[in-house]
Design an enzyme around this catalytic site. Sequence first.
Site, PDB file in Angstrom:
ATOM      1  CB  SER A   1      -9.331  60.014   9.886  1.00 53.51           C
ATOM      2  OG  SER A   1      -8.110  59.984  10.559  1.00 53.51           O
TER       3      SER A   1
ATOM      4  N   PRO B   1      -0.230  63.804  11.117  1.00 56.99           N
ATOM      5  CG  PRO B   1      -0.179  61.745  12.216  1.00 56.99           C
ATOM      6  CD  PRO B   1       0.633  62.998  11.971  1.00 56.99           C
ATOM      7  CB  CYS B   2      -5.796  65.014  11.141  1.00 62.33           C
ATOM      8  SG  CYS B   2      -6.161  64.701   9.429  1.00 62.33           S
ATOM      9  CD  GLN B   3      -3.286  58.484  12.516  1.00 62.25           C
ATOM     10  OE1 GLN B   3      -2.378  59.164  12.918  1.00 62.25           O
ATOM     11  NE2 GLN B   3      -3.235  57.845  11.378  1.00 62.25           N
TER      12      GLN B   3
END
Length: 313
Positions: free
Chosen positions: A43, A38-40
């Site tokens: 974001s 994920p690219c938390q």
Amino acid sequence: DDDIGLIGDIWKCTPERIRDYARIPKNRKIDVIFGGPPCQAFSTAGNRKGFGDARGDVFIRYLDIIDELKPTYAVIENVRGLQTTEAVLEDTRGQAVKGGVLHYAMERLSKSGYKVSFELYNAANFGAAQKRERFVIIAKLGDKKVPYLTPTHSEHGDFGLPRWRTLGDVISDIQDKEMQFVEIPKSRREWFKKIPEGGNWRSLTEEEQREAMGKKFFMGGGKTGFYRRLSFKQPSPTLVTVPTMPATDLIHPTELRPLSIEEYARIQGFPDSWKFRGKIMEKYKQIGNAVPIKLGEAIGKTVLNDMKGINDN
């Protein structure tokens, strides 16, 4: 299982440890690495300081690992939002750019010596009984791109392909089995009694809609996931980690309950022999977060065909 090397934390994944756990000697080439980080850090709202601020992001760590191990193929699977996730790039003078994360990933992979193909794929087009869109990047070392995945199904049976598989296709034969599921919250159960198969909050009278939806009645957008009952004749919508979240309800077509763990597993394409561990909500989360097996298979076949020099397209 003794055959599976489980390191655990990606931050403990050094190239040496990965080779050790995978039993790949130092001088042997690695064929393929798969990941869905994920690219938390990007974001998160308000986190607009760019990549210096996102060093703790596992997405970047995965790109580092690809660069360090230099496999022939690298696959990155992500949610559709990756295309639009903002990031501040070195040359954007502090401004967050839409699609910045994707741009950064492409640059990094290119610098590492890869040619990249990427596309948004709907799992239903590959035989999953689920309309789930996933963004897939396939990078290949050298100067040739890997072709796009070849669909096996289409919504209306176009291109001579079979139609999308439906919820009924994959769960009908287990309806008489004992199921594990959570309950619909009491405050919402009565409304679901009035909603037919394939319906949602719009199936209620206007007066009922206002009462059932409250303030959300005045919200913009389609709101199609509120009080949603699925249809046996359609693929499932994207499975989420909690089947009774008000905006993304996944309620059984005819029974007064959400989809069960067993139905979740069938929709994702897991064999019935697979055992999921943990509490019930952990099981929903594990299955809901998975890549549909059929989409994973399509990615695998595309990479294998490329290895063998068979070009599908």
